[in-house]
Design an enzyme around this catalytic site. Structure first.
Site, PDB file in Angstrom:
ATOM      1  CG  ASP A 129      24.074 -12.323 -22.370  1.00  0.00           C
ATOM      2  OD1 ASP A 129      25.086 -12.167 -21.654  1.00  0.00           O
ATOM      3  OD2 ASP A 129      23.158 -11.482 -22.459  1.00  0.00           O
ATOM      4  CD  GLN A 178      16.280  -3.280 -26.424  1.00  0.00           C
ATOM      5  OE1 GLN A 178      15.360  -2.477 -26.539  1.00  0.00           O
ATOM      6  NE2 GLN A 178      17.466  -2.935 -25.929  1.00  0.00           N
ATOM      7  NE  ARG A 185      19.273 -20.919 -15.061  1.00  0.00           N
ATOM      8  CZ  ARG A 185      17.939 -20.817 -15.120  1.00  0.00           C
ATOM      9  NH1 ARG A 185      17.225 -21.689 -15.822  1.00  0.00           N
ATOM     10  NH2 ARG A 185      17.315 -19.863 -14.447  1.00  0.00           N
ATOM     11  CB  THR A 241      25.342  -7.417 -23.798  1.00  0.00           C
ATOM     12  OG1 THR A 241      26.065  -6.183 -23.685  1.00  0.00           O
ATOM     13  CG2 THR A 241      25.363  -8.130 -22.458  1.00  0.00           C
ATOM     14  CB  THR A 242      21.975 -10.474 -26.671  1.00  0.00           C
ATOM     15  OG1 THR A 242      22.226  -9.724 -27.867  1.00  0.00           O
ATOM     16  CG2 THR A 242      21.061  -9.694 -25.769  1.00  0.00           C
ATOM     17  CG  HIS A 297      22.515   4.515 -29.252  1.00  0.00           C
ATOM     18  ND1 HIS A 297      21.913   4.099 -28.085  1.00  0.00           N
ATOM     19  CD2 HIS A 297      23.302   3.478 -29.627  1.00  0.00           C
ATOM     20  CE1 HIS A 297      22.328   2.886 -27.774  1.00  0.00           C
ATOM     21  NE2 HIS A 297      23.170   2.480 -28.703  1.00  0.00           N
TER      22      HIS A 297
END
EC number: 2.4.1.255
Length: 1046
Positions: free
Chosen positions: A935, A849, A913, A931-932, A508
């Site tokens: 978002d 991150q 948000r 994922t970010t 990973h």
């Protein structure tokens, strides 16, 4: 042996004859004492012929024959003496000696005791009785015999030393010590007592006192062989190797052919790293004593250290032929078998060693380590505990038990084990490294870095510690000697792969380093092989799989396997998909690898899947795989890869005919047991298919999906307050969102609708334009009340019956709404001022991150900020300890500290948000926001990306391609900077692109989970039809567009 010739019988012979008899008797006695038994016997026979009834002569003859092992003759003369004098204690004692030598211990003891009844002060009788009682196992009786002798003569220092030996053997060390001290007090030059006292101190762990007493013994007696051997042994244990060598060499000067001393000397050479000299010395020990299993075992250890593994294996086997129960050889041979991958044979040998020697701590620890490798964690834990019970200062066992507890998710238990191992052995590098890993996993990166550095100081050649330290430094953006670190890391991986070792870089993490595609794939492959090793010990026959759908009523059974069914980004992405499958054609099983976390995410998946099975309650991989197979799964989907909580062993057992990687892991599994990876053309171009062990299975748009429309529907619309606009309306300074937003706006006076022009899709943002309506609340008393709420830090106010909440207070208002488990019911206000963002600046952001940032990325960002003067970069303290490093490097690149603004990590809803407040997101090319990325796009903020060569670096481009925003995808570093600069300097262009993203997130397939599910179903059917036709897995890179449910 009683042999006195004193008190001879009275004689009436002349004086001359008397003197002649007396002189001959004294001569015979001297010869006996000198060991000249032949002459002594000859003269005694002369005396006996002269006086056949002389008991003194009979006793001496009995003793001579005993020393010459003529036991019958010895008994004969003792019996004659007893006939002459039935009260002669010495004769009974001599006869007892004969019985003792014949093994007739009870008869011997009876004769000694009879002698003592006849003569209670008979010292030799007590000594002989003690020896017989020891041989008979009556230790306490022997102690009493020695004590009785000393009561008659307290100055018998030899007897007192013998009593000390007996007490030492009984474990009564303090009493033994008192005996030796008394013997030395009686005779200060008695070397034997000094040496024996040294043995007691050694047994009590008083190493320096032991050394002192052994040295005193050899000073008193320079030829005291045993004392030199004892001295060498204790110096060896104290690791004072030079002096140990000197002691052993002195012992060998006294006894050159002493095989054990050669063996001990070789052990010291081995510890000194003088492997060749150790090998030669072990061979000499074996030459002197060919039947010497210890020497063969130790020789094997040295040969193995030198790399001569085959020869070492032969030596271990030789030791076992000489002594099949040689526990050390069994254990060490097991170590070789384990390293050769012959795990079952290793386990058998470890268990055999423990049968032979149940208190063998090292074997318990080694067996536990293999059992842990096999996934038998409870049994492993039991053996580690046994090892520690046997050896409470066994640091390795504590450290390894910590590893097991860590794997069992007992972090505190693991921490205690590692800490205890370091307390026992502060120089134990592995324990420091393991402790660092606990800190790392717990997010305590500074402590982890310190512990890894300690481990490397203690053991500079420590690949695992080095690579983990490199990852920690990446997490906190410490780029000191970055290029050199990367070169060394690559060289470590290259060497490990060449030597077929498990690489120290985790699969990973491999995407973060400049490794070749071949290396990344090989790293994953090694971890896949580990899974195969674990399941091979189960000896499970392969499962039989169906070729049709008869047993499932024509429905395709799909099993999703994940440890992340709960509050985790993976569930945030896919939680709606299980419930959106066509129930007429698909039967959905969700297999959870983690316990219920009590969140609504878990509840939703449990409720909407046809079947939800908690495999965390079935820790045995074999039984868990059986359950999956019994469920008749046709396609089993791996959503973990090599992320935390994975159980790839389930897939290694192949409980389903088709097995696919999907969504949760950004790379190849490298595993033969995974057939497909569900991806797309942008993320995994066909020309790089060799990077994957799996066959490529393309989704038509993107393999990525987000459940944002379901989780955050209140962000579909927004209104803004016209705050300090100076005639220019900004859509991201003060933003209002809410499910009831329209109703709230309808209750307000003077709300204006501003039409925001935006491109209507396509590659050219100027190709055509449509208008988006954005409600704008003018500065009035209502707007002022909202701003005052924010400025005063109020949680919530009410306006016209509507609850208006501070965007920083969602956790206090509704925690489940804050985590994304529920949709907020209030109108939420989000402002730049809440995060210290300038109102009049271009705000670039990145919410990943920090480990995804590398020096070249920060340099690009610095270049962009310099070219866009009125701009800032908004990052997260993810982790906080990375902030000062980023700031320092940015200053070195010429950026003032105020150009980079950091915010804390926020709850999920706020995190998504607040992305609205940024103007542009700058993606990290090394490893994209996955994922970010979703978002920030759901927040309507454009994202600039530059795809690289790895899957992890191409996800954002896939998302943007699906969104229809190709103009945000750069092909080079320069183009990346130019796109970002244009967005930051051409405000009309920025407005159009923001409008396009705001519109396309709703109309494109990117967030359309229903359409995505239909496309996924079509891909599953392709896989099944291909398999059912008898074909092996093959690339599926021409997906069929879905027009209706599969």
């Amino acid at each position: 042996m009683a042999s006195s010739v004193g008190n001879v019988a009275d004689s009436t012979e002349p004086t001359k004859r008397m003197l002649s008899f007396q002189g001959l008797a004294e001569l015979a006695h001297r010869e006996y004492q000198a060991g000249d038994f032949e002459a002594a016997e000859r003269h005694c026979m002369q005396l006996w012929r002269q006086e056949p009834d002389n008991t003194g002569v009979l006793l001496l003859l009995s003793s001579i024959h005993f020393q010459c092992r003529r036991l019958d003759r010895s008994a004969h003369f003792s019996t004659l003496a007893i006939k002459q004098n039935p009260l002669l204690a010495e004769a009974y004692s001599n006869l007892g000696n004969v019985y003792k030598e014949r093994g007739q211990l009870q008869e011997a003891i009876e004769h000694y005791r009879h002698a003592l009844r006849l003569k209670p002060d008979f010292i030799d009788g007590y000594i002989n009785l003690a020896a017989a009682l020891v041989a008979a196992g009556d230790m306490e009786g022997a102690v009493q015999a020695y004590v009785s002798a000393l009561q008659y003569n307290p100055d018998l220092y030899c007897v007192r030393s013998d009593l000390g030996n007996l007490l030492k053997a009984l474990g009564r060390l303090e009493e033994a010590k008192a005996c030796y001290l008394k013997a030395i007090e009686t005779q200060p030059n008695f070397a034997v007592a000094w040496s024996n006292l040294g043995c007691v101190f050694n047994a009590q762990g008083e190493i320096w006192l032991a050394i002192h007493h052994f040295e005193k013994a050899v000073t008193l007696d320079p030829n005291f062989l045993d004392a030199y051997i004892n001295l060498g042994n204790v110096l060896k244990e104290a690791r004072i190797f030079d002096r140990a060598v000197a002691a052993y060499l002195r012992a060998l000067s006294l006894s050159p052919n002493h095989a054990v001393v050669h063996g001990n000397l070789a052990c010291v050479y081995y510890e000194q790293g003088l492997i060749d000299l150790a090998i030669d010395t072990y061979r000499r020990a074996i030459e002197l004593q060919p039947h010497f299993p210890d020497a063969y075992c130790n020789l094997a250890n040295a040969l193995k250290e030198k790399g001569s593994v085959a020869e070492a294996e032969d030596c271990y086997n030789t030791a076992l032929r000489l002594c099949p129960t040689h526990a050390d050889s069994l254990n060490n041979l097991a170590n070789i078998k384990r390293e050769q991958g012959n795990i079952e044979e290793a386990v058998r040998l470890y268990r055999k060693a423990l049968e032979v020697f149940p208190e063998f701590a090292a074997a318990h620890s080694n067996l536990a380590s293999v059992l842990q490798q096999q996934g038998k964690l409870q049994e492993a834990l039991m053996h580690y505990k046994e090892a520690i019970r046997i050896s409470p200062t066994f640091a390795d066992a504590y450290s390894n038990m910590g590893n097991t507890l860590k794997e069992m998710q007992d972090v505190q238990g693991a921490l205690q084990c590692y800490t205890r191992a370091i307390q026992i052995n502060p120089a134990f590098a592995d324990a420091h490294s393991n402790l660092a890993s606990i800190h790392k996993d717990s997010g305590n990166i500074p402590e982890a870095i310190a512990s890894y550095r300690t481990a490397l100081k203690l053991k500079p050649d420590f690949p695992d510690a080095y690579c983990n330290l490199a990852h920690c430094l990446q997490i906190v953006c410490d780029w000191t000697d970055y290029d050199e670190r990367m070169k060394k890391l690559v060289s470590i991986v290259a060497e490990q792969l060449e030597k077929n070792r498990l690489p120290s870089v985790h699969p990973h993490h491999s995407m973060l380093y400049p490794l070749s595609h071949g290396f990344r794939k090989a790293i994953a492959e090694r971890h896949g092989n580990l899974c195969l090793d674990k399941i091979n010990v189960l000896h499970k026959p392969p499962y039989e799989h169906p070729k049709d759908l008869k047993l499932s009523d024509g429905r395709l059974r799909v099993g999703y396997v994940s440890s992340d069914f709960g509050n985790h980004p993976t569930s945030h992405l896919m939680q709606s998909i299980p419930g959106m499958h066509n129930p007429d054609k698909f039967e959905v099983f969700c297999y959870a690898l983690s316990p219920d976390d009590g969140t609504n995410f878990r509840v939703k998946v449990m409720a909407e899947a046809n079947h939800f099975i908690d495999l965390s309650q079935i820790p045995c991989n074999g039984k868990a795989a059986d359950r999956i197979h019994q469920d008749g799964i046709h396609i089993l989907v791996n959503m973990n890869g090599y992320t935390k909580g994975a159980r790839n062993e389930l897939f290694a057992l192949r409980p389903a005919p088709i097995q696919a990687m999907w969504l949760g892991y950004p790379g190849t599994s490298g595993a033969l047991f995974m057939d497909y990876i569900i991806t797309d053309q942008e993320t995994s171009p066909a020309e790089v298919a060799e990077q994957y062990s799996e066959k490529l299975a393309y989704m038509p748009h993107t393999f990525f999906i987000g459940d944002h429309a379901n989780m955050f529907p209140h962000l579909k619309k927004k209104a803004v307050i016209d705050f300090k606009s100076n005639g220019h309306i900004y859509d991201n300074r003060i933003v209002l969102n809410g499910i009831d937003l329209k109703a709230f706006l309808d209750s307000l006076p003077d709300v204006k609708i501003v039409k925001m022009k935006c491109p209507d899709g396509g590659d050219n943002p100027d190709s055509s334009n449509t208008a988006l309506n954005m409600p704008v609340i003018p500065m009035n008393t209502i707007a002022e009340a909202v701003i005052e709420m924010i400025n005063r830090g109020q949680i919530q106010i009410t306006i016209n019956g509507f609850s208006i909440s501070n965007g920083l207070a969602t956790t206090q208002i509704n925690n489940k709404a804050a985590t994304g488990e529920e949709v907020p019911r209030t109108i939420i206000v989000t402002t730049r001022s809440q995060y210290g963002l300038p109102e009049d600046a271009i705000v670039y952001c990145n919410f990943n991150q920090l480990y995804k940032i590398d020096p070249s990325t920060l340099q690009m960002w610095a270049n962009i900020l310099k070219r866009v003067p009125n701009s800032v970069l908004w990052l997260l303290r993810f982790p906080a300890v990375g902030e000062p490093n980023i700031q320092q490097y940015a200053q070195n690149m010429g950026l003032p500290q105020n150009r980079i603004i950091f915010s804390p990590v926020a709850p999920k809803e706020e995190h998504v948000r607040r992305g609205q407040l940024a103007d542009v997101c700058l993606d990290t090319p090394l490893c994209n926001g996955h994922t970010t990325g979703m978002d920030v796009l759901w927040a309507g903020t454009p994202m600039v990306t530059m795809p690289g060569e790895t899957l992890a670096s191409r996800v954002a481009a896939s998302q943007l391609t699906c969104l229809g925003c190709l103009e945000l995808i750069a092909k080079s570093r320069q183009e990346y900077e130019d796109i970002a600069v244009k967005l930051g300097t051409d405000l009309e262009y920025l407005k159009k692109i923001r409008g396009k993203v705001w519109k396309q997130r709703i109309s494109s397939p990117l967030f359309n989970t229903k359409q995505y599910t239909m496309e996924l179903e079509r891909l599953y059917l392709q896989m099944w039809e291909h398999y059912a036709a008898g074909n092996k897995p093959d690339h599926m890179i021409k997906p069929v567009e879905v027009t209706e449910s599969a």
